[in-house]
Design a protein around this motif. Structure first.
Motif, PDB file in Angstrom:
ATOM      1  N   UNK A 163     -10.482  12.833  10.312  1.00 41.96           N
ATOM      2  CA  UNK A 163     -11.749  12.343   9.766  1.00 41.96           C
ATOM      3  C   UNK A 163     -11.575  11.051   8.966  1.00 41.96           C
TER       4      UNK A 163
ATOM      5  N   UNK B  64     -22.015   2.521   9.806  1.00 44.76           N
ATOM      6  CA  UNK B  64     -22.341   3.868   9.332  1.00 44.76           C
ATOM      7  C   UNK B  64     -21.190   4.447   8.520  1.00 44.76           C
TER       8      UNK B  64
ATOM      9  N   UNK C 123     -35.233  12.015  -5.130  1.00 46.20           N
ATOM     10  CA  UNK C 123     -34.139  11.832  -4.158  1.00 46.20           C
ATOM     11  C   UNK C 123     -34.616  11.524  -2.746  1.00 46.20           C
ATOM     12  N   UNK C 124     -35.674  12.209  -2.312  1.00 48.56           N
ATOM     13  CA  UNK C 124     -36.107  12.008  -0.931  1.00 48.56           C
ATOM     14  C   UNK C 124     -36.493  10.558  -0.691  1.00 48.56           C
TER      15      UNK C 124
ATOM     16  N   UNK D  35     -33.309   8.254  -0.595  1.00 46.40           N
ATOM     17  CA  UNK D  35     -32.478   8.392   0.607  1.00 46.40           C
ATOM     18  C   UNK D  35     -33.244   7.975   1.857  1.00 46.40           C
TER      19      UNK D  35
ATOM     20  N   UNK E 152     -31.112   1.624   9.188  1.00 46.65           N
ATOM     21  CA  UNK E 152     -31.693   1.500  10.521  1.00 46.65           C
ATOM     22  C   UNK E 152     -32.033   0.040  10.821  1.00 46.65           C
TER      23      UNK E 152
ATOM     24  N   UNK F 193     -28.790  -1.983  11.399  1.00 48.13           N
ATOM     25  CA  UNK F 193     -28.167  -1.738  12.698  1.00 48.13           C
ATOM     26  C   UNK F 193     -29.031  -2.266  13.837  1.00 48.13           C
TER      27      UNK F 193
ATOM     28  N   UNK G 170     -29.197   8.187  15.427  1.00 51.76           N
ATOM     29  CA  UNK G 170     -27.989   7.446  15.775  1.00 51.76           C
ATOM     30  C   UNK G 170     -27.860   6.172  14.946  1.00 51.76           C
ATOM     31  N   UNK G 171     -28.960   5.732  14.345  1.00 50.37           N
ATOM     32  CA  UNK G 171     -28.931   4.464  13.622  1.00 50.37           C
ATOM     33  C   UNK G 171     -28.654   4.605  12.134  1.00 50.37           C
ATOM     34  N   UNK G 172     -28.603   5.849  11.631  1.00 47.48           N
ATOM     35  CA  UNK G 172     -28.358   6.030  10.205  1.00 47.48           C
ATOM     36  C   UNK G 172     -27.082   6.839  10.003  1.00 47.48           C
ATOM     37  N   UNK G 173     -26.389   6.613   8.870  1.00 48.05           N
ATOM     38  CA  UNK G 173     -25.146   7.347   8.637  1.00 48.05           C
ATOM     39  C   UNK G 173     -25.409   8.838   8.446  1.00 48.05           C
TER      40      UNK G 173
ATOM     41  N   UNK H 290     -23.970  10.801   6.458  1.00 43.98           N
ATOM     42  CA  UNK H 290     -23.972  11.180   5.040  1.00 43.98           C
ATOM     43  C   UNK H 290     -25.372  11.029   4.441  1.00 43.98           C
ATOM     44  N   UNK H 291     -26.089   9.987   4.868  1.00 45.92           N
ATOM     45  CA  UNK H 291     -27.465   9.812   4.387  1.00 45.92           C
ATOM     46  C   UNK H 291     -28.335  10.971   4.852  1.00 45.92           C
TER      47      UNK H 291
ATOM     48  N   UNK I  87     -27.559  13.987   2.687  1.00 47.14           N
ATOM     49  CA  UNK I  87     -28.170  13.847   1.359  1.00 47.14           C
ATOM     50  C   UNK I  87     -29.681  14.040   1.431  1.00 47.14           C
ATOM     51  N   UNK I  88     -30.272  13.494   2.488  1.00 53.25           N
ATOM     52  CA  UNK I  88     -31.727  13.591   2.643  1.00 53.25           C
ATOM     53  C   UNK I  88     -32.145  15.055   2.743  1.00 53.25           C
TER      54      UNK I  88
ATOM     55  N   UNK J 289     -30.326  17.003  -0.951  1.00 51.05           N
ATOM     56  CA  UNK J 289     -30.949  16.603  -2.214  1.00 51.05           C
ATOM     57  C   UNK J 289     -32.415  16.253  -2.037  1.00 51.05           C
ATOM     58  N   UNK J 290     -32.729  15.608  -0.893  1.00 48.60           N
ATOM     59  CA  UNK J 290     -34.063  15.032  -0.710  1.00 48.60           C
ATOM     60  C   UNK J 290     -35.167  16.073  -0.614  1.00 48.60           C
TER      61      UNK J 290
ATOM     62  N   UNK K  28     -14.558  16.160  13.249  1.00 49.90           N
ATOM     63  CA  UNK K  28     -14.247  15.200  12.191  1.00 49.90           C
ATOM     64  C   UNK K  28     -15.392  15.105  11.187  1.00 49.90           C
TER      65      UNK K  28
ATOM     66  N   UNK L 254     -15.996  17.122   7.838  1.00 46.11           N
ATOM     67  CA  UNK L 254     -15.362  16.742   6.573  1.00 46.11           C
ATOM     68  C   UNK L 254     -16.397  16.262   5.552  1.00 46.11           C
ATOM     69  N   UNK L 255     -17.530  15.740   6.035  1.00 44.52           N
ATOM     70  CA  UNK L 255     -18.545  15.240   5.106  1.00 44.52           C
ATOM     71  C   UNK L 255     -19.190  16.363   4.303  1.00 44.52           C
TER      72      UNK L 255
ATOM     73  N   UNK M 286     -17.762  18.358   2.608  1.00 44.59           N
ATOM     74  CA  UNK M 286     -17.073  18.480   1.319  1.00 44.59           C
ATOM     75  C   UNK M 286     -17.808  17.707   0.236  1.00 44.59           C
ATOM     76  N   UNK M 287     -18.573  16.681   0.615  1.00 42.16           N
ATOM     77  CA  UNK M 287     -19.271  15.878  -0.402  1.00 42.16           C
ATOM     78  C   UNK M 287     -20.413  16.675  -1.020  1.00 42.16           C
TER      79      UNK M 287
END
Lengths: 239, 240
Positions: free
Chosen positions: A72, A176, A203-204, A207, A215, A218, B61-64, B66-67, B70-71, B74-75, B165, B168-169, B171-172
């Motif tokens: 990873x 990303x 938060x929402x 984020x 977006x 990219x 596909x265009x956003x990470x 991790x985001x 979180x969304x 937390x969101x 892989x 692993x995220x 864990x955050x």
């Protein structure tokens, strides 16, 4: 300030978060650019090792790409962040500094992103080199070009042209991946969104805005890469 | 490298292995269902479904990842309606939020792979099935799906590896899977190299086994592409 609404987050006014989010987005782009630049240097050497290196460089390159594609990215970022800090602390103690010295997160992040994208770029460059017609390299040799001149004038431009679509994919991945660098505390787009989410209890909204900015980056860079691919391939016959 | 420390690390990391596998398997299994639905929506020819699937794939596909995590984690808690809904016991748990995010993310990538597989089914095969009098669903189940899976398997294998892989995220958001435990050991002991080598070796082993497994399934699914050994020998003989 009362509880802020969605418009306050995106506004560039005195109470708005627009400026810091834009700065975060800029930092994200910088990390991604630094990462892909480091990766392209590694990728060039990796591709060279795999194509025309001796058995030892080839084995090293093979092990490098296999390992980096199997573990990873977050683990690699931890390796560079904590490992870099350990090295810096040791060097600091050698020169008489006390206690723990932390490694700059930007450098750790850029190196980690560079090393992971280097594995992908090795494969991209290797594939692109194989797409170069051997006759073109032969012609260059027949014209009496030296090895360096031939690499600079013929091999590098032709390989880059074939590598562009693959590099575009690597760029999207790197962009990303740069979000993971937020774990080192670098205030890039995602970290900035986290800070905003923490201090406004929205938060929402934060984020969501961050996702939309990713977006947008990219999409715009993807369109730019498509256009440049089109431009640099105008000498290539299609179909 | 300290062998005693490394073996101690290996034991604590191996105890986190089940959670990593559980996250990956659940996300891939649930994600494949969503992915199939998205691929069918893209190919349905119904404009609304088509555009929904396109937008979904574009955004995820265009956003990470991790985001997206979180969304969801937390969101969503920002909205009182979510906190008071029947889904809250699920959305409150970091485990289910991670599964949800991983699942929705892999669905976007996998739907494109499945769509490619479905498109690669030769039209003649479908026509032949129709000529045999098979109803639509039977054609899909007996002809289209097996051929599409065979075609999509290599690409799907890559997606599965990137999912392993991606766990692993988790864990955050406080889940103690392999990377989470590794990060904890590193921050306690500051012995980066040992922990990195052991954790990396575990991930490499998982992905190596996964690659072999997919190669084996691919081998089993493509008997028609294997050359019978005897005929191979005869052909060689003819060349002389």
């Amino acid at each position: 300030m009362n509880s802020p609404g969605f418009l306050d987050i995106v506004s560039f006014g005195p109470d708005g978060w627009g400026h810091v989010l834009a700065a975060g987005a800029w930092m994200t782009i910088l990390i991604a650019l630094a990462g892909i630049a480091i990766g392209s240097v590694i990728g060039t050497f990796g591709a060279w090792a795999k194509i025309s290196g001796g058995p030892v460089p080839r084995a090293i390159a093979e092990a490098y790409t296999t390992i980096l594609r199997g573990i990873p990215d977050l683990l690699v970022i931890y390796l560079f962040y904590f490992g870099g800090s350990a090295v810096v602390t040791a060097v600091g103690q050698f020169f008489g500094a006390e206690g723990f010295v932390s490694f700059p997160g930007f450098v750790a992040g850029a190196l980690a992103v560079g090393v992971t994208s280097g594995a992908q770029q090795t494969e991209v460059f290797r594939g692109a080199f194989r797409a170069v017609h051997p006759g073109e390299l032969e012609a260059a040799t027949a014209c009496g070009m030296g090895r360096v001149l031939r690499f600079r004038r013929i091999t590098a431009p032709l390989t880059l042209r074939h590598a562009l679509p693959g590099l575009g994919n690597v760029w999207q991945v790197v962009l990303k991946e740069s979000a993971l660098v937020s774990v080192t505390g670098v205030v890039e787009l995602l970290r900035q969104a986290q800070i905003g989410a923490g201090s406004t209890s929205l938060p929402f909204d934060f984020y969501f805005v961050a996702a939309m900015i990713y977006l947008a980056i990219s999409t715009v860079s993807g369109a730019f890469l498509n256009a440049s691919e089109h431009w640099f391939s105008r000498g290539v016959r299609r179909g | 490298m300290d062998i005693a420390f490394a073996s101690e690390t290996l034991m604590s990391l191996l105890s986190a292995l089940p959670l990593t596998l559980e996250l990956a398997v659940t996300a891939i299994a649930l994600g494949s269902v969503v992915a199939l639905a998205l691929a069918l929506a893209r190919l349905s020819g119904i404009l609304v479904l088509d555009w929904f699937a396109r937008a979904y794939v574009f955004v995820f596909r265009g956003t990470p990842l991790l985001v997206q995590i979180f969304l969801i984690y937390y969101g969503l808690s920002q909205f009182a309606a979510v906190r008071h809904s029947i889904f809250w016991p699920i959305l409150r748990e970091p485990y289910w939020c991670a599964v949800l995010a991983l699942m929705l993310n892999t669905a976007a990538y996998a739907s494109e792979i499945i769509r490619g597989g479905l498109l690669s089914v030769p039209h003649g095969q479908v026509e032949a099935a129709r000529a045999c009098g098979m109803p639509r669903f039977m054609i899909f189940r007996r002809i289209v799906m097996p051929l599409a899976i065979r075609q999509a398997l290599p690409g799907y294998g890559n997606e599965m590896i990137s999912m392993v892989k991606a766990t692993s995220l988790a864990s955050i958001i406080t889940l103690m899977e392999i990377t989470g435990v590794a990060a904890r050991i590193i921050s306690e002991s500051y012995r980066v190299i040992e922990v990195f080598v052991v954790a990396g070796a575990i991930y490499l082993a998982i992905n190596f086994l996964l690659t072999r497994l997919i190669a084996f399934i691919e081998y089993r699914l493509t008997p028609h592409q294997r050359q019978p050994l005897a005929i191979h020998g005869e052909l060689k003989g003819e060349a002389h």
